[in-house]
Design a protein around this motif. Structure first.
Motif, PDB file in Angstrom:
ATOM      1  N   ALA A 118       3.929 -37.517  10.719  1.00 38.14           N
ATOM      2  CA  ALA A 118       2.869 -38.417  10.256  1.00 38.14           C
ATOM      3  C   ALA A 118       1.470 -38.148  10.849  1.00 38.14           C
ATOM      4  O   ALA A 118       0.751 -38.723  11.125  1.00 38.14           O
ATOM      5  CB  ALA A 118       3.377 -39.846  10.294  1.00 38.14           C
ATOM      6  N   GLY A 119       1.226 -36.802  11.246  1.00 35.88           N
ATOM      7  CA  GLY A 119       0.029 -36.372  11.562  1.00 35.88           C
ATOM      8  C   GLY A 119      -0.310 -36.708  13.233  1.00 35.88           C
ATOM      9  O   GLY A 119      -1.325 -36.544  13.830  1.00 35.88           O
ATOM     10  N   ARG A 120       0.746 -37.208  13.842  1.00 42.48           N
ATOM     11  CA  ARG A 120       0.840 -37.610  15.350  1.00 42.48           C
ATOM     12  C   ARG A 120       1.576 -36.953  16.162  1.00 42.48           C
ATOM     13  O   ARG A 120       2.983 -36.486  15.587  1.00 42.48           O
ATOM     14  CB  ARG A 120       1.092 -39.230  15.606  1.00 42.48           C
ATOM     15  N   ILE A 121       1.586 -36.659  17.410  1.00 48.57           N
ATOM     16  CA  ILE A 121       2.435 -35.948  18.523  1.00 48.57           C
ATOM     17  C   ILE A 121       3.561 -36.943  18.666  1.00 48.57           C
ATOM     18  O   ILE A 121       3.201 -38.253  19.187  1.00 48.57           O
ATOM     19  CB  ILE A 121       1.930 -35.405  19.514  1.00 48.57           C
ATOM     20  N   GLN A 122       4.750 -36.991  18.330  1.00 45.27           N
ATOM     21  CA  GLN A 122       5.908 -37.858  18.709  1.00 45.27           C
ATOM     22  C   GLN A 122       6.450 -37.704  19.806  1.00 45.27           C
ATOM     23  O   GLN A 122       7.127 -38.682  20.700  1.00 45.27           O
ATOM     24  CB  GLN A 122       6.803 -37.944  17.686  1.00 45.27           C
ATOM     25  N   GLY A 123       6.509 -36.508  20.447  1.00 42.14           N
ATOM     26  CA  GLY A 123       7.138 -36.301  21.973  1.00 42.14           C
ATOM     27  C   GLY A 123       7.547 -34.949  22.045  1.00 42.14           C
ATOM     28  O   GLY A 123       7.129 -34.007  21.343  1.00 42.14           O
TER      29      GLY A 123
END
Length: 1588
Positions: free
Chosen positions: A1122-1127
Motif C-alpha cells: 500500500a505504498g508504505r514500508i511495512q517492516g
C-alpha cells in the motif's frame, strides 16, 4: 629392420594370418573353409572384419581372401566348404533336344572381296580336307557366293530351344562391310537326319554332322566358314564367317567357347578378353553378370566394390535395407534385443530384462566387438554388477576400448580417433605397441579402432595419427599409388598420365597425345596441327607422324588424319586445313590441271579449261567463240572474221566464216548477228549493224534477217518507219511506245500517219479504222473543230440551253442537238437535260440558268414549282422553305406567314405546351412542380433556357399552377424537392439554427458554449447559454455535465478541464483540484488517487506523484505494501528489491538485474544464510555446506563430513578428489584448512572419497606419482583425463617434443591464433586479425584488409586504397564490377555501393580496367547504363552509333544504312535515284515503280502521270479521288498503275433531292438509300454533305 615406431608395421596380407607380434613374415596361409580378409590373427578367424568361416553356397580353398560362389548348376547348403567337390550338381534347367536335319534356305546375295585372311581370334585349325564339287539345288533355296570375289562376314546369333522338334535361328545383325542389314527371324522344321546346308549351283552341297561344340560349313573356291558354339549355352554367342583362300582346300577352325564373366565383375560388351570392371559398391555380381548393378546387396549383408557374393553383417548388428558397401552400413543391435547371428535383417530376440541387470552400451562400440558383450549391455539402463568372487571373473578391456581405472563394470570408453587400442588398453591414447599405439602413417584409425585401416589405393597419408578417410590425401595430379596403406605417391612415368586425383595406376598416354617427363600439370599434350599419331605412350612431339600428302590434320591430338584434302586443292605434307593456300603445305590446284583428294589427278581435257582450284578434268566447258586444246589454262578466241556458236570447241579449225544476211561484229560471242526486227538487209557480208535499213512507213517487218517487209499495217493502227508489228505496241529500251491509232483520229489499212476525226465529234478512244467510227460530241458539250481527243478540249454549252449530243454550237435550237430550257426548270452551263426546280425553289419563265429561292414567309413544297404558297399558322418558313417548320415543344404561335423561329413564343409560367406547332398552351403544371416557362409537360424538366423548370426546389413548396415557388418560413427547412404546401416544411433540427426563409438546410450549428434544444426552431446560434459544470460543443442540442476527473468553473464553455497530473478531482466542482497525497500517484484526469503498487513505497512527505513508476522500489531487507514500508523481511529470506511480502516466495535465479515492478526476493539460496532484514546473503564458510534454501543463521551451515570437501557457497558435497584425502579436521600441513589434502609423496589414491591419510596407498614398484600432466598447475593427477585443456590464447606443445611438462600454456604471439586445447600456434586466418594471446580472431572491419597472419587491422598498409573497396572480413582488395567505376570518397572504402558507381549510358568500364573513369563508348557501338564491354553491343544495320552512344540512332527516312558498326550520320547513305525510303532505321531502300521516279535521298517517289498519288506499300501510282484515266484499250480505270495522266471524272448531275455517293459517284435518294452494306446489319445514316 630399423623401424622407429609402430607405424612401420603392416597389416597381415589377405589370405594369410599373423598369430604373434614381432613377425617379419606371415605365420601361414588361411585354413581351408575359411577366408582371411586383412589383418587376420588366426588361420581360422571367427566372424569379424578380418575374416570368417565360408558361407553356404560358396567354398573357400586354402589361402583365400574371398568366398568362391558355387558354379552354375551346383549348390551347397553347408558352411565351411573347402572345394568344388563339396557342392552338388543341379538338374539341367533346360532339356537339350536330339538335333536332326536343319535345312537352311536363305535368299541373300553376298558380294565378296578377294582377300587372304588369318584365322579370327579364338579359332584354331582342326583339320584340312578337300571340298567336293557335287550338289544341285533350286536357285530360290541357295546362298549366292559370286565368282572371283570373297568377303569377311560377321553375324551374331544364339540358339534357343523352343519345343520338340523345332528350333529358331535368330539372326540379330549381319554386317557386310559398313552396310547394316535388318534383322530377320524364321522358324524351321527339323526332321531327323544329317545337317544340310545348300549353296548356289556351281558351288557345293556339304553334309556335315552336328557337333556339340563346332559346326563347319565350307564352300569351294571362295569359301565361307561358319563357327558356332555348343547349343546348350543360353547366352548370345558370336558366329564368325571368314574367308578361306581360293582353291579346293579349306582349314576348319575350332571356336573356343567364351568364358562366363568372373564373379564380382561385369562384362557389358562383346569381344572382351577381361571383365569390363568390378561390381559396383552396394551390389554383388554372380558369374556371367552383364551389369555392374546386377543385384542389390540383400538385407543383413554389405557388398564392397567387386563383391561376388554379399558379406554378412557381423554378430551384434543387423541391416534391414538393401544395398550398403561397408560394415558401417550395418546398424547396432537395438536396445533390449540381442543379435547372436551374422547376416541378419532383424534382432535374434528380446533380452530377459526381469532377470538381468542393465548397462549402458559403451559409446562408439564397433560391430565386431558386440559379439563379446552380454545381453545386458544392450539394455539402456544404469546399474552396477556385484558379487564377483575373484580376479579371474574380470576380463581384459575389449579391443578398440580402454579401461583407465580398476574396479570397472564397463569400459571407460572407445579408443580416441587417431589411435588404436589392443586388448587390455589402459588409455584412450596408447603409445606402446603392447596395448596399442598412435595410428601409423599410411593408415587411419576411427574412434574405437583396434587395428589401423590402410588408406585406399590412389591415396596416401604422410603423417601419423590419421582419424578417418578424410585424412587420407588423394594422390595429386601427376602422381599415382597402386598400393594401400602408403605414405607417399609415385610420380607419373613418361608416356603415361595421371590427370585426376586419387589415381590408383597411371594410364597410357592416349593416341594423338604425348606425355613428356616434365609435362606441366601432368596434362597430355596434343600432337600439333599437321601431325597425328595412332599409337599410345608417346613422350615427345618428334614421335608424332607428319600428315601425308593429299590429306590434312586439322586439329591437335589426332589419331589419324582428319581426311582427304578438298577437291581443287593440292596438299603437300603437313597440311593443317583441307584447303591450304600458304604455298608451303599446299595451294589451289594450278591452272591447266585438276586435283582430287589433295593430289594432282591429271591435265584438263580438250574442249575444257582449268583455272586455279580445278577439281575435275571437265572443270569448265570451253565457251562459244573460243577453242580449248588439252591442258588449257585460259580459253583461246576464234580469229577475226570467223565465229563458232558451240561450246566445247577443241581446235581453231572449228571457227566458221560469217554468212550473208547477217553481220559479224567483233566475234565477241562467237556468233553471226541477224538484222533486228523492224529492219531489212539484202546485202551479203555485212560487217556492222548500220547495214540494216528501217522498214518503210505503212508497212511492218516482224522477223530478224529480212530482205523485204512482212506486209501492210493493220486498220486501226499506224506503222511509222521501222515498225515490227501490224497491230501491237513495241518496246524500245525501258519505255513502251504504242502504234494504236490515237484519240481524235482514224487509221485505214496501210496507214503511215493517223487521219483527223470531223467537226462535231470527240474521240477519246484509240484504234478507230474509219471516219464513221468517230463518236459525236458528248451531251452538254459542243465540238467546234476537228480531231478533238480530250474531254477538256470540248467546251460546255451555254446556260439556259440543253445540248443532247453531237452539237457544234453552244446555243443549239434545232431540237435534234438541243433546245431552250422550259419554265419551272433550270439549265446551268453544260446541261444535258433540264433540271426540275427542287423543293424550296421556283422558276416562273423559260431559258433560266438556275431556280429562284422561295421567299421568306412562303413555302415551295413540290418540284418544278412556278409560284410559292403562304406559310400556315403555328409554323414558320424562312427563305427556301420546302416544308413549313412547326414551332418546337414548349412554344406556340397564332400568326400566318411567319418566317423565323422568333415568332414562336415560350409557354408562360404555370402552364405547359406539349405539342409541335401549338397556337395555345395545353394546361396548368401539377402541384409540387414549378413551370418557369417553355414547359413541354405538366412535370417539366430543367433546360438551358429555363433552368428552374422541374420539381419544386428545396426550401420551397409549389401549389397547382403556381407562378413561382413559395419559400418555407423562418425556423423551418425543406431538404428535398417537390414540396406542395407549407406542411411540407419541417422544424429546424436540434443543435442548429435557421435564420432565413426558404432554407434547404440549417443556417449552421449552434455556437460553442450554447445549445439549441429539440422542437424549439432556433433562429439564432445563441439560443441558450451553457451553465457552469457543463460543456456545450458546437452544434450541441443540450448541455452536458463534465465527466469524472474533469471540471469547469465558468458558464458558456465548450469543454471541461482535465484534472492535471499530480492532482485528483472527486466531482464536477467549481474551483481547483486537490493535490495527490503521499503513498499514491495521480495521472491526468484522476478522480480518486491510486495507491502505489505492492513492492513500492514513497516517503511520508512525498506527494503529488503523477505516474506509477514514480513510486520507489521497496529497499533491500524490507517489504512494502500500500505504498508504505511495512517492516523487515523474515530471517531465512533475502529481499534484494521490490519485496511485497514478509516471507517472499519468488524465484532467486537472477538477483543482480532487478527491474522496476519485479519482485527480487525469495528464500535464502542454498549454500547461504540470511539473518532478518539482511540486504545480502552470507556465504556458508569454507568446509561447511547447506543443500536447501532458507538458511536463517550461521548455525544452519553444517560442517563438511569426512570423505568430502565443500567450497564456500556451494550447496552440494564433493567426494574428495583422487590423489587427495579429506578428514574434515583442521591442520597445518596444507594451508591450515579442512579441505582436500594431497596424498603424501610416494603414495597415490586412484579413487575419490578418501577420508584419511591412511587411505593413500603406497606407489607400486616401478611407478611414480604426482607427476605433472598436460597443463596441470596442481600436483596429484592420476590420468591424462585429469589434465586440463590448454586455455584459449595459449598453446601446449607435446611434452615428448619439448622434454618439459606443461604446467600452463605458452602465450600465443601476435599474428597467431590459439583456440582452446591448441598444441601449436597457427597463423591468424585471412580476413581477421589476432593480437597477443588470441583464441578467436577478430573480424577485419570494413575499409581494411587483413591477410593471413595479421596482428592488427589499422596499419597504413592495411587501409583499403582507391580504386578498391574492402567489405567486412576482407583478406584482399576487391575491384568494382564491370560496368561500374570506382568513386574516390573521403571515408573508409568499405562497401561496393559507396565506392562504386554504375557507368552512365554512352560509357563502359571493363572489369579490372586500369582506367579509374568510365570510358566513352567508341563509334560504331552503343553502351546502355552499366556496360562492361562495348563489343557486345554492335551498332545494327540501319542505325549509326557516334562516340558515346547510349542507344543506336536510326537512319532517317530517305536514307539507308548497310554497314555494321556504322559510326556517323554519313554512314546513312541517301537512297539512290529511282528508290525511296519512307521509314527510319532501314538497311536498304525500296524501288520506285515503273510509273514513278525519284531523285537521290527521297522519302517518296513522284508519279509521272498527273493527278496520281504514289503508294508506299507497292510502289504504284493510282489516280487521286475524283480522277480517272483511259488505258490503251479505252477502258476507264482509277485504281490501276500507269504513266498516263488522270483527268477529272465528269459525273451526271444528280436529280432534285438526290445526293452523290463519294465511293461510287452514284446519285441516290437519302430516304431510300440503305447503309447496311457499309455500316453492317445495324445500319447507319447517310451524310448528305459528304456523300458517305
Amino acid at each position: 629392420m630399423g623401424l622407429s615406431n609402430k607405424s612401420g608395421c603392416e597389416l597381415c596380407p589377405p589370405g594369410r594370418y599373423c598369430s604373434s607380434s614381432g613377425l617379419a613374415a606371415p605365420t601361414g596361409v588361411c585354413s581351408p573353409g575359411y577366408l582371411c580378409i586383412h589383418g587376420s590373427a588366426s588361420a581360422q578367424p571367427e566372424e569379424g572384419p578380418t575374416g570368417r568361416r565360408c558361407s553356404a553356397g560358396s567354398y573357400c580353398p586354402e589361402g583365400t581372401s574371398y568366398m568362391v560362389p558355387c558354379p552354375a548348376g551346383t549348390s551347397s547348403s553347408i558352411e565351411g566348404a573347402v572345394s568344388i567337390d563339396g557342392v552338388q550338381s543341379q538338374p539341367p534347367a533346360l532339356q537339350v533336344l536330339s538335333w536332326g536335319d536343319l535345312r537352311l534356305s536363305l535368299k541373300l546375295t553376298v558380294k565378296l572381296v578377294t582377300r587372304d585372311l588369318t584365322a579370327p581370334r579364338g579359332l584354331r585349325p582342326l583339320s584340312t580336307f578337300s571340298v567336293p564339287r557335287d550338289g544341285s539345288v533350286h536357285q530360290d533355296q541357295c546362298l549366292d557366293i559370286s565368282q572371283d570375289v570373297s568377303a569377311h562376314l560377321a553375324t551374331r546369333a544364339h540358339m534357343v530351344v523352343l519345343s520338340r522338334p523345332s528350333v529358331a535361328l535368330a539372326l540379330f545383325s549381319l554386317h557386310l562391310g559398313s552396310q547394316l542389314v535388318s534383322p530377320a527371324q524364321q522358324d524351321i522344321f527339323v526332321p531327323r537326319g544329317p545337317l544340310n546346308l545348300l549353296l548356289c549351283p556351281g558351288h557345293m552341297v556339304m553334309f556335315v554332322p552336328w557337333d556339340t561344340s563346332v559346326l563347319w560349313v565350307v564352300g569351294h573356291q571362295n569359301a565361307v566358314l561358319l563357327a558356332a558354339s555348343s547349343p546348350s549355352l543360353e547366352l548370345p554367342l558370336p558366329l564368325t564367317a571368314t574367308l578361306v583362300p581360293q582353291g579346293n582346300t579349306a582349314t576348319v577352325l575350332e571356336a573356343h567357347s567364351p568364358q562366363p564373366c568372373e564373379a564380382g565383375s561385369y562384362c557389358n560388351q562383346t569381344g572382351l578378353d577381361a571383365p569390363a570392371g568390378p561390381c559396383a559398391a552396394g551390389y554383388h555380381c554372380p558369374t556371367g553378370s552383364l551389369d555392374p548393378h546386377a543385384t542389390a546387396c540383400s538385407t543383413g549383408h554389405y557388398c564392397p566394390l567387386g563383391t561376388p557374393l554379399p558379406l554378412p553383417c557381423p554378430v551384434g548388428t543387423i541391416k534391414s535395407s538393401l544395398g550398403g558397401s561397408t560394415v558401417e552400413d550395418c546398424q547396432l543391435c537395438p536396445p533390449g534385443h540381442y543379435c547372436n547371428q551374422s547376416g541378419k535383417a532383424e534382432p535374434s530376440g528380446e533380452c530377459q530384462t526381469d532377470s538381468l541387470p542393465s548397462r549402458e552400451l559403451p559409446a562408439q562400440t564397433r560391430p565386431e566387438q558386440l559379439r563379446d558383450l552380454p545381453c545386458w549391455f544392450l539394455l539402456s539402463r544404469s546399474s552396477e554388477q556385484s558379487g564377483l568372487m575373484d580376479e579371474s571373473q574380470c576380463r581384459s578391456c575389449s579391443p578398440g576400448f580402454y579401461c583407465s581405472e580398476t574396479g570397472l563394470s564397463a569400459v571407460s570408453g572407445p579408443c580416441l580417433a587417431g589411435y588404436y587400442c589392443l586388448e587390455g588398453s589402459q588409455t584412450a591414447t596408447p603409445m606402446s605397441s603392447a596395448s596399442g599405439d598412435v595410428c601409423p602413417a599410411g593408415y587411419y584409425c576411427v574412434e574405437g579402432s583396434h587395428v589401423p585401416t590402410p588408406c585406399p589405393v590412389g591415396s596416401y597419408q604422410n603423417e601419423t595419427g590419421g582419424k578417418g578417410t578424410d585424412d587420407c590425401k588423394p594422390c595429386p595430379i601427376g602422381s599415382f599409388q597402386d598400393l594401400s596403406g602408403q605414405r607417399e605417391c609415385n610420380p607419373c612415368p613418361p608416356g603415361f598420365h595421371c590427370l585426376s586425383p586419387s589415381h590408383s595406376r597411371p594410364l597410357p598416354c592416349p593416341a594423338g597425345y604425348i606425355c613428356p617427363r616434365n609435362s606441366p600439370d601432368s596434362q597430355p599434350l596434343p600432337c600439333p596441327k599437321g601431325t597425328y599419331s595412332p599409337n599410345q605412350g608417346l613422350t615427345n612431339t618428334g614421335e608424332c607422324l607428319v600428315c601425308p600428302a593429299g590429306q590434312f590434320c586439322g586439329s591437335e591430338g589426332l589419331v589419324e588424319p582428319s581426311g582427304a584434302c578438298a577437291a581443287g586443292f593440292l596438299c603437300l605434307m603437313g597440311a593443317t586445313v583441307p584447303n591450304p593456300t600458304d604455298n608451303r603445305t599446299g595451294s589451289l590446284c594450278p591452272p591447266g590441271i585438276f586435283c582430287q583428294q589433295g593430289l594432282r589427278a591429271g591435265d584438263c581435257w580438250t574442249g575444257f579449261y582449268c583455272d586455279w582450284g580445278s577439281s575435275r578434268a571437265d572443270e569448265a566447258l570451253c565457251p562459244p567463240g573460243f577453242f580449248c586444246p588439252s591442258g588449257t589454262r585460259v580459253p583461246m578466241p576464234c580469229p577475226a572474221g570467223t565465229f563458232n556458236s558451240e561450246m566445247g570447241n577443241t581446235h581453231q579449225d572449228n571457227c566458221t566464216t560469217c554468212t550473208p544476211g547477217y553481220y559479224c561484229q567483233g566475234l565477241i560471242l562467237g556468233l553471226e548477228f541477224p538484222c533486228p526486227p523492224g529492219t531489212v538487209q539484202s546485202q551479203l557480208g555485212a560487217s556492222s549493224p548500220e547495214a540494216c535499213l528501217l522498214c518503210p512507213a505503212g508497212m511492218f517487218c516482224s522477223q530478224p534477217a529480212l530482205s523485204q517487209p512482212t506486209g501492210l499495217c493493220e486498220a486501226g493502227y499506224y506503222c511509222p518507219a521501222g515498225s515490227t508489228s501490224p497491230n501491237s505496241t513495241e518496246y524500245q529500251g525501258n519505255s513502251t511506245k504504242s502504234y494504236l491509232c490515237p484519240s481524235g483520229h482514224y487509221c485505214p489499212s496501210g496507214t503511215g500517219y493517223p487521219l483527223h476525226c470531223p467537226t462535231g465529234s470527240l474521240s477519246i478512244s484509240r484504234g478507230l479504222k474509219e471516219d464513221d467510227e468517230c463518236p459525236p460530241c458528248p451531251p452538254g458539250l459542243f465540238c467546234d473543230r476537228p480531231a478533238i481527243a480530250e474531254l477538256s478540249d470540248a467546251l460546255p454549252c451555254n446556260a439556259g440551253y440543253v445540248c443532247l449530243g453531237g452539237s457544234s454550237s453552244p446555243t443549239p435550237s434545232d431540237g435534234s442537238h438541243g433546245y431552250l430550257c422550259p419554265a419551272g426548270h433550270s439549265c446551268p452551263v453544260g446541261s444535258v437535260s433540264e433540271i426540275p426546280c427542287e423543293p424550296g425553289t421556283y422558276n416562273p419563265a423559260p431559258g433560266a440558268a438556275r431556280c429562284i429561292t422561295c421567299p421568306k414567309g412562303t413555302v415551295c413544297s413540290s418540284t418544278a414549282t412556278q409560284e410559292p404558297s403562304i406559310c400556315p399558322a403555328g409554323h414558320f418558313c424562312p427563305a427556301g422553305t420546302a416544308l413549313s417548320q412547326p414551332c418546337p415543344l414548349g412554344t406556340f404561335s397564332n400568326q400566318t406567314g411567319a418566317h423565323s423561329l422568333s415568332v414562336c413564343t415560350p409557354c408562360p409560367s404555370g402552364v405547359y405546351c406539349s405539342s409541335h406547332g401549338a397556337s395555345t398552351p395545353q394546361g396548368s403544371c401539377l402541384q409540387g412542380y414549378f413551370c418557369q416557362g417553355g414547359a413541354t409537360e405538366p412535370t417539366p424538366q430543367s433546360s438551358d433556357n429555363f433552368p428552374r423548370n422541374g420539381p419544386c426546389p428545396v426550401g420551397h413548396y409549389c401549389p397547382t399552377g403556381g407562378l413561382f415557388p413559395i419559400p418555407c418560413p423562418l425556423g423551418s427547412i425543406r431538404n428535398t424537392t417537390g414540396g406542395i404546401s407549407m406542411e411540407s416544411c419541417s422544424a429546424c433540427p436540434a443543435g442548429h439554427y435557421c435564420s432565413t426563409e426558404g432554407l434547404a438546410k440549417p443556417s449552421g450549428p449552434c455556437a460553442a458554449g450554447f445549445y439549441c434544444p429539440f422542437d424549439f426552431s432556433s433562429t439564432t446560434p445563441y439560443a441558450f447559454l451553457c451553465p457552469k459544470g457543463h460543456y456545450c460543443s458546437e452544434g450541441s442540442p443540450l448541455a452536458l455535465p463534465c465527466p469524472t476527473g474533469e471540471y469547469q468553473p465558468n458558464p458558456g464553455s465548450d469543454s471541461c478541464i482535465p484534472c492535471r497530473p499530480g492532482f485528483y478531482c472527486e466531482e464536477a466542482i467549481v474551483g481547483d483540484p486537490w493535490p495527490c497525497p503521499p503513498h499514491s500517484f495521480c495521472p491526468a484526469g484522476t478522480m480518486v488517487p491510486h495507491p502505489c503498487p505492492n513492492g513500492t513505497y514513497t516517503h511520508s512527505n512525498q506527494g503529488g506523484l503523477q505516474e506509477e513508476r514514480e513510486c520507489l522500489p521497496c529497499p533491500p531487507g524490507k517489504f512494502c505494501r500500500a505504498g508504505r514500508i511495512q517492516g523487515e523481511c523474515a530471517a531465512g529470506y533475502l529481499c534484494v528489491s521490490g519485496s511485497a511480502d514478509f516471507t517472499p516466495q519468488g524465484p532467486m535465479s537472477n538477483l543482480t538485474q532487478c527491474q522496476w515492478g519485479m519482485q527480487c526476493a525469495g528464500p535464502c539460496p542454498s549454500g547461504f544464510y540470511c539473518p532478518m532484514g539482511t540486504e545480502e546473503a552470507e556465504l556458508c564458510p569454507a568446509n561447511t555446506f547447506r543443500n536447501s534454501p532458507g538458511g536463517a543463521g550461521l548455525q544452519d551451515c553444517l560442517p563438511c563430513p569426512p570423505q568430502y570437501w565443500c567450497q564456500p557457497g556451494e550447496p552440494a558435497l564433493h567426494l574428495c578428489p583422487v590423489g587427495h584425502y579429506c578428514d574434515g579436521l583442521p591442520g597445518s600441513d596444507f594451508g591450515g584448512g579442512t579441505g582436500p589434502r594431497p596424498c603424501p609423496l610416494y603414495t597415490y589414491q586412484p579413487y575419490p572419497g578418501a577420508g584419511s591419510k591412511g587411505d593413500c596407498l603406497p606407489c607400486p614398484p616401478g611407478s611414480h606419482c604426482n607427476t605433472i600432466g598436460t597443463m596441470r598447475p596442481l600436483p596429484g593427477a592420476t590420468a591424462p583425463s585429469q589434465c586440463e585443456p590448454c586455455e584459449g590464447g595459449t598453446f601446449c606443445p607435446d611434452p615428448r617434443d619439448t622434454g618439459q611438462p606443461n604446467l600452463k600454456g605458452i602465450p600465443c604471439r601476435a599474428s597467431y591464433q590459439c583456440p582452446i586445447g591448441a598444441v601449436s600456434e597457427r597463423l591468424c586466418r585471412a580476413g581477421s586479425y589476432c593480437g597477443p594471446q588470441t583464441a578467436e580472431p577478430q573480424v577485419c572491419p570494413e575499409g581494411y584488409i587483413c591477410p593471413e597472419g595479421s596482428h592488427s587491422y589499422h596499419t597504413p598498409k592495411q587501409l583499403c586504397p582507391f580504386p578498391y573497396y574492402c567489405p567486412v572480413n576482407s583478406s584482399a582488395m576487391k575491384s568494382c564490377d564491370g560496368g561500374s567505376m570506382p568513386v574516390n570518397t573521403s571515408g573508409l572504402r568499405g562497401s561496393k555501393s559507396s565506392c562504386c558507381s554504375v557507368c552512365e549510358g554512352g560509357t563502359y568500364h571493363p572489369y579490372l580496367s586500369h582506367s579509374p573513369e568510365c570510358l566513352p563508348c567508341p563509334p560504331g557501338y552503343f553502351c546502355p547504363p552499366g556496360s562492361d564491354n562495348y563489343k557486345s553491343n554492335s551498332c545494327p544495320l540501319g542505325h549509326v552509333c557516334p562516340t558515346g552512344s547510349t542507344q543506336p540512332i536510326p537512319c532517317p527516312p530517305g536514307t539507308f544504312g548497310n554497314l555494321n558498326n556504322a559510326k556517323t550520320m554519313n554512314d546513312c547513305h541517301p537512297c539512290p535515284a529511282g528508290t525511296f525510303n519512307h521509314l527510319s532505321a532501314q538497311k536498304a531502300c525500296f524501288p520506285c515503280g515503273s510509273s514513278s521516279t525519284s531523285p537521290a535521298g527521297s522519302s517518296s517517289c513522284t508519279c509521272i502521270g498527273k493527278n496520281r498519288a504514289f503508294q508506299h506499300s507497292d510502289g504504284s501510282c493510282l489516280c487521286r479521288t475524283g480522277f480517272i484515266f483511259y488505258n490503251e484499250l479505252d477502258f476507264k480505270s482509277s485504281a490501276s498503275d500507269s504513266e498516263l495522266d488522270c483527268q477529272p471524272e465528269a459525273n451526271r448531275r444528280c436529280a432534285a433531292g438526290q445526293v452523290r455517293l463519294a465511293a461510287s459517284r452514284e446519285c441516290v435518294s437519302p430516304s431510300l438509300h440503305s447503309c447496311n452494306i457499309t455500316c453492317g446489319q445495324h445500319g447507319g445514316t447517310l451524310d448528305v454533305e459528304m456523300g458517305m
